[in-house]
Design a protein around this motif. Sequence first.
Motif, PDB file in Angstrom:
ATOM      1  N   UNK A  62       0.871  -1.116   0.013  1.00 53.34           N
ATOM      2  CA  UNK A  62       0.150   0.131  -0.075  1.00 53.34           C
ATOM      3  C   UNK A  62       0.868   1.443  -0.002  1.00 53.34           C
ATOM      4  N   UNK A  63       1.873   1.243   0.661  1.00 46.49           N
ATOM      5  CA  UNK A  63       2.707   2.617   0.897  1.00 46.49           C
ATOM      6  C   UNK A  63       3.453   2.762  -0.317  1.00 46.49           C
ATOM      7  N   UNK A  64       4.136   1.841  -1.047  1.00 45.33           N
ATOM      8  CA  UNK A  64       4.771   1.710  -1.955  1.00 45.33           C
ATOM      9  C   UNK A  64       3.964   1.707  -3.256  1.00 45.33           C
ATOM     10  N   UNK A  78      -3.436   1.816  10.329  1.00 38.82           N
ATOM     11  CA  UNK A  78      -2.219   2.404  10.478  1.00 38.82           C
ATOM     12  C   UNK A  78      -1.669   2.931   9.208  1.00 38.82           C
ATOM     13  N   UNK A  79      -1.836   2.301   8.228  1.00 40.47           N
ATOM     14  CA  UNK A  79      -1.533   2.850   6.826  1.00 40.47           C
ATOM     15  C   UNK A  79      -2.405   3.802   6.443  1.00 40.47           C
ATOM     16  N   UNK A  83      -4.676   9.035  -2.089  1.00 38.16           N
ATOM     17  CA  UNK A  83      -4.720   7.609  -2.860  1.00 38.16           C
ATOM     18  C   UNK A  83      -4.381   6.620  -1.974  1.00 38.16           C
ATOM     19  N   UNK A  84      -3.366   6.673  -1.208  1.00 37.42           N
ATOM     20  CA  UNK A  84      -2.830   5.382  -0.243  1.00 37.42           C
ATOM     21  C   UNK A  84      -3.954   5.241   0.790  1.00 37.42           C
ATOM     22  N   UNK A 107      -6.303   1.743   1.433  1.00 38.49           N
ATOM     23  CA  UNK A 107      -6.135   1.176   2.496  1.00 38.49           C
ATOM     24  C   UNK A 107      -7.698   1.134   3.241  1.00 38.49           C
ATOM     25  N   UNK A 108      -8.513   2.022   2.959  1.00 38.28           N
ATOM     26  CA  UNK A 108      -9.971   1.790   3.523  1.00 38.28           C
ATOM     27  C   UNK A 108     -10.698   0.849   2.616  1.00 38.28           C
TER      28      UNK A 108
END
Length: 1001
Positions: A562-564, A592-593, A601-602, A606-607
């Motif tokens: 997700x973060x990348x 947390x993300x 967008x990230x 995540x949601x």
Amino acid sequence: MEQTRGVNWTVIILTCQYKDSVQVFQRELEVRQKREQIPAGTMLLAVEDPQTRVGSGGATLNALLVAAEHLSARAGFMVVTSDVLHSAWILILHMGRDFPFDDCGRAFTCLPVENPQAPVEALVCNLDCLLDIMTHRLGPGSPPGVWVCSTDMLLSVPPNPGISWDGFRGTRVIAFPGSLAYALNHGVYLTDSQGLVLDIYYQGTKAEIQRCVGPDGLVPLVSGVVFFSVETAERLLATHVSPPLDACTYMGLDSGAQPVQLSLFFDILLCMARNISRENFLAGRPPETGQGDTNAAGYLKGARAQLWRELRDQPLTMVYIPDGGYSYMTADATEFLHRLTMPGVAVAQIVHSQVEEPQLLEATCSVVSCLLDGPVHLGPRSVLQHCHLRGPIRIGAGCFVSGLDTAHSEALHGLELHDVILQGHHVRLHGSLSRVFTLAGRLDSWERQGAGMYLNMSWNEFFKKTGIRDWDLWDPDTPPSDRCLLSARLFPVLHPTRPLGPQDVLWMLHPCKHRGEALRAWRASWRLSWEQLQPCLDRAATLDFRRDLFFCQALQKARHVLEARQDLCLRPLIRAAVGEGCSGPLLATLDKVAAGAEDPGVAARALACVADVLGCMADGRGGLRSGPAANPEWLQHFSYLECGDLMRGVEALAQEREKWLTRPALLVRAARHYEGAEQILIRQAVMTARHFVSTQPVELLAPGQWVVTECPARVDFSGGWSDTPPIAYELGGAVLGLAVRVDGRRPIGAKARRILEPELRLAVGPRQEEMTMKIVCRSLDDLQDYCQPHAPGALLKAAFICAGIVHLHSELPLREQLLHSFNGGFELHTWSELPHGSGLGTSSILAGAALAALQRAAGRAVGTEALIHAVLHLEQVLTTGGGWQDQVSGLMPGIKVGRSRAQLPLKVEVEEITVPEGFVQKINDHLLLVYTGKTRLARNLLQDVLRNWYARLPVVVQNARRLVRQTEKCAEAFRQGSRKKRLCPDGVAGSRGCLSPRMRL
């Protein structure tokens, strides 16, 4: 992986010789059924062998009896009957003997293999590969009967092996090609030209093996896969009531019968081979039984005589699979490591692992289900499995390291391992669970009669190097032939004053520095041999450790993906977490993300993953995912997101979520609200398009003077959906579109004028004003439903807000706002001659027309580029979402390509396409609007598209990339005037039998 229609197994039985592990393996079968690897209706049974050394034949007979017994009970019979076999497909999987490189045996040895098409993410064990092969490769097309498959080998089978079952009866064996050198230590079949088995050789002479060579120069190896027809299975089952074969089953054991060891291949199958005589068969001994005493030999002769009577007339045929592969999983460490690291199978293979510095992994090494923090160097031909290590650690060439966690990492600091096997084991001693570590050399032999070596050196060299003596390892009365690695009490399991760790065996590699202290500690420990450790292994704890480690790295993987912003699908991981009770930690990780994301967008993705987790937890029982998301209990939490307080909003959503986890219907409703929260973040991302909205002041028209805008419809020829947020700003979009008249007219329009009354008059409908729906807004309250797309005049109300004519949050009432800025109000009338939901971009183009007319009536000029971005903003305010292709194609004339880059703020750039002379006429001659009368709402389609995009389903990601590439090809075709490429428009609706009106550029 190409798969044929699989076998719908009636019963799958996993046999094992570990009494205390039956429930463990039963659970493993059930887990695979939840993962959809095994059909839902299949009966699953883990069965203990009646005796430790019952043999493969005895285990087969016992398993067949258990299967028939359970099927008979399910059918309502009071006794075992073979009739239940007539409509059953039974698969018997044999666990086999102990394996020095995996505490759970060869079946559960993890392989450096991934299945990207699997619905559930999981480690791939040898058992999983064999289940797939039996279900989708070897089993399809077979009649009812009993398949038997060993789990002590690695198989490779092509997707369609071409097995014919026409006219089949008796028993069939599956053979794979092997070299003559390999066959010297293995079993091979001798067959005639019709495929009938004449004999079975085990470790035969060169002359015998030469007789088996086929036209390809290879020999058919005994593979461990056998099929019994119903008739043959019935005859075999009938022997369970007659001594001495009754001793092979649990019923015979419970009746006090003397145990007998029976081989599947050299007792049961050999009696059906054509070249075998009765005398030779009765006098022979299968290789797996050993010498034994005279009584046992007589017992075995009686068992063989009974098998001869029952099975001799049954034909035994062989199917040879020339494109397949077979490899027995030997106890030879060099060969084992070669199989896991050989080129083409696992070259620097990282499977289900989180590795911080993959550049430290050399070629031809394998990492399976590991967490490696910091610098961990892994040399060539080395394998790392089920470890959580914290560097700096250096593991050289030819090593196998398994079952270590961070608490044990420090013991490896400062060392460099070469050609060693280091394993952590879960053992239960006197009821207490503890960890034991074993160390061996790659060249050591795990056979009792093998070479006298330990840690790749002779025992004498080892004694001299370490100070250990033979009496430390073996009792004085132990025969020299039994003094081997298996029986040497090398491994500490308990120390009187401190916990044990890898250092308690690793000192033997470099004993010079502190040999005296280490040797004294080693001698003071309670030590066991490898043979003594086997009964103490806790396989349930081992599998639990692997599962926990897998999910630990899986959570890190989810966070990193997700973060990348990686285009990897997390749904298989989500299904795995939910199916195995790990949904709570996964939800916490996703929270947390989302809370810590700098990019909306990230956070939105995540949601969306949270919504997927909740939907998966509902397990299809809570209704449809699409639905309303405006429950009052959630709206306050949404307000934090609307205000940009992401951390507080995510925390509030998580607290609310806890109240909705009790039943499927609530889970689905909670998932809908998480998708609603995701939409808020998408809107915020798309609203960055306002950076590119600007107006210029122009002369204010007199009250009553109309500003009229008329727009064409649009057809997109290529790239549609790539313009849809978040695809448009996460991947980047490209759409080639055309502005078209319908029956010679621009069908979409708006007109606006200032009026003296300080109110807003809205009219929606066709050009004829007497048929329009009219709305009058005299207060700000009349505008509050601007964000409800189905509310009367919602689009027009949103247009006034987005144009900056009305400010909903102002303290001034509507009347005073209008008088102060414009000395009166406005009248806005919009129309469309196209049916609602036609798919020709009506609503977005209509929004552009309304904004253009309003801005000019308010004394402002807006350019087309600004108008395109203004419509993006308006549709987010309206909450309909949507992309930019409609307004690009409908607000700009002719043929053009719109593009957006993978970035925020979201900016759309438009390139007009110049085509050769006469090409427009050619297109016009081929355009016809066919309307079916069936409407479709973009919002409903959009929900599915966004859900699948955020899940990063491979097919969706591939399609999105292909859409962009195809658009550029299509644009080039237009420039060249070519109609051969792809001139079938994406966005044309159809008609209910009507072949008009015409569309023209």
